[in-house]
Design a protein around this motif. Structure first.
Motif, short mmCIF file in Angstrom:
data_model
loop_
_atom_site.label_atom_id
_atom_site.label_comp_id
_atom_site.label_asym_id
_atom_site.label_seq_id
_atom_site.Cartn_x
_atom_site.Cartn_y
_atom_site.Cartn_z
N LEU A 127 0.83 -1.20 0.00
CA LEU A 127 0.00 0.00 0.00
C LEU A 127 0.86 1.26 0.00
O LEU A 127 0.58 2.23 -0.70
N LEU A 131 0.82 4.24 -2.71
CA LEU A 131 0.43 5.58 -2.26
C LEU A 131 1.54 6.60 -2.52
O LEU A 131 1.26 7.74 -2.94
N LEU A 217 -4.96 1.06 -6.03
CA LEU A 217 -5.18 1.30 -4.60
C LEU A 217 -6.59 0.90 -4.18
O LEU A 217 -6.80 0.32 -3.11
N ASP A 237 -7.36 6.76 -1.45
CA ASP A 237 -6.19 7.41 -0.85
C ASP A 237 -6.28 7.42 0.67
O ASP A 237 -5.32 7.04 1.37
N ALA A 240 -6.12 3.86 2.16
CA ALA A 240 -4.75 3.35 2.14
C ALA A 240 -3.92 3.96 3.26
O ALA A 240 -3.16 3.26 3.94
#
Length: 405
Positions: A127, A131, A217, A237, A240
């Motif tokens: 992750l 990210l 994601l 976003d 994550a």
């Protein structure tokens, strides 16, 4: 038969080397040595440590950074690993600073049980990689857009006026990416257009990259914790980031209050004289705090329950900052439940087949429920979560089926 001596090891980690110190379970120092940060080096380090006895626990600094590889190697060899904090500055001033001293300090911290944490799950690394790449692309895209605008400010007058008429940045980027600088004769115009075209094409590339990374994601976060991803206002976003902060490992979070403090939303006293008030802690993980802040803003703007709550608090005399603090604290409480006890979520996949089987149009369904047809379409495709609307929609469809029968 003599039982093996129980050994505790402490590990000071660096980019190219790790320093390992071994002590007994009573705190007696045995030895320390340095090893390379390679699979072979990890194997040699573990073999070296086991030569003194049974290694039942290891304290590693930076299990999510320089110590990630050795942490995985220890876990693969059935050795329990805990993360230790770096020695505080006061201790370093008294005792000095070196790799062996830090390794022994880590081993003694394990025995004392001071400042320990469970290492993050390996999924956290996946992750984090996605990210970081996405946020880097977003940052580069914003920089390129600003560079285009700066170039057009000082561009020749005719060029500036031509591209000032575009109402949005998207339209401006599309026009610049398709322009033909070589059709102009003025060298300054050609140079500025060439630069703007290169930046516009870079933005389009970054747009595609951001979309691909966001999709990836979304897939990973929905797989790891579908309930968190389905919560109102939680996007790929923010989901994550919260999973990274929690470590995708529920044992790391001792309590809901500990998570609030970790995310920097634990209220702390800020009173003086006749004024009695609280403010949010400025410590903790600022990225997690930012994620909660964005969720709070989305809910304040679009969620009716949140808007009603905020209106009541504002009517009671609270400031907008105080209301936002309360919202972030409440959202942290909800996110903690999703992170530690994921619950099943409502599956919307039955809605569209049921509607189509009864020859009901999206427009008819939307008119009955009092929403736009696009809302129903996104709900049916799983692109939007709204459990109460989905429940009402499903009940209405079942009622229509009974009436038709």
């Amino acid at each position: 038969m003599t039982s093996l001596r129980r050994i505790v090891i402490g590990v000071d980690t660096h980019l190219d080397t790790i320093h390992v110190a071994a002590i007994t379970d009573t705190g007696q120092p045995l030895a320390d040595a340095e090893f390379r940060t390679t699979p072979t080096g990890y194997y040699v380090a573990i073999t070296w440590a086991r030569s003194f006895g049974e290694v039942f626990i290891a304290g590693v600094e930076g299990t999510s950074s320089y110590g990630a590889g050795f942490t995985q190697a220890l876990q693969d060899n059935s050795i329990h690993v805990v993360e230790v904090n770096r020695p505080n500055r006061a201790s370093r001033r008294r005792e000095g600073k070196s790799d062996p001293l830090d390794a022994y300090s880590a081993a003694r911290a394990v025995l004392a049980g001071h400042g320990l944490a469970i290492p993050k799950d390996p999924n956290t690394g996946a992750l984090k990689a996605l990210l970081i790449a996405r946020r880097g692309a977003v940052k580069a895209r914003s920089a390129a857009i600003q560079q285009i605008k700066d170039l057009l400010v000082t561009a020749p007058a005719d060029l500036r006026e031509r591209y000032r008429r575009y109402p949005t940045t998207v339209r401006l980027v599309q026009a610049l990416s398709r322009c033909r600088p070589t059709t102009h004769t003025d060298p300054i115009t050609v140079a500025v257009l060439t630069a703007c075209k290169a930046l516009a094409q870079r933005i389009e590339f970054l747009d595609r990259q951001i979309g691909e990374l966001t999709t990836e994601l979304d897939t990973v976060t929905r797989t790891l914790n579908p309930a968190l991803r389905a919560a109102y206002g939680v996007g790929p976003d923010t989901a994550a980031q919260l999973l990274i902060t929690a470590g995708t490992n529920t044992d790391r979070l001792r309590s809901e209050a500990a998570f609030a403090r970790l995310a920097g939303v634990a209220p702390i006293p800020a009173s003086s004289g006749k004024i009695t008030r609280h403010r949010l802690s400025r410590g903790g993980d600022r990225a997690a705090n930012n994620a909660l802040h964005r969720i709070a803003l989305v809910r304040w703007s679009h969620d009716q329950r949140t808007r009603a709550y905020a209106a009541r608090q504002l009517a009671a005399g609270r400031s907008k900052k105080d209301v936002l603090r309360l919202l972030k604290r409440a959202i942290a409480r909800e996110m903690f439940k999703h992170l530690t006890a994921p619950c099943p979520i409502d599956d919307y996949s039955d809605l569209r087949p049921t509607r189509q089987a009864q020859n009901i149009t999206l427009t008819s369904a939307a008119q009955h429920l009092g929403v736009w047809p696009t809302v129903i379409s996104r709900l049916e495709r799983g692109l939007q979560r709204h459990d109460s609307l989905a429940a009402n929609y499903r009940h209405w469809l079942n009622t229509q089926h009974i009436d038709a029968a």
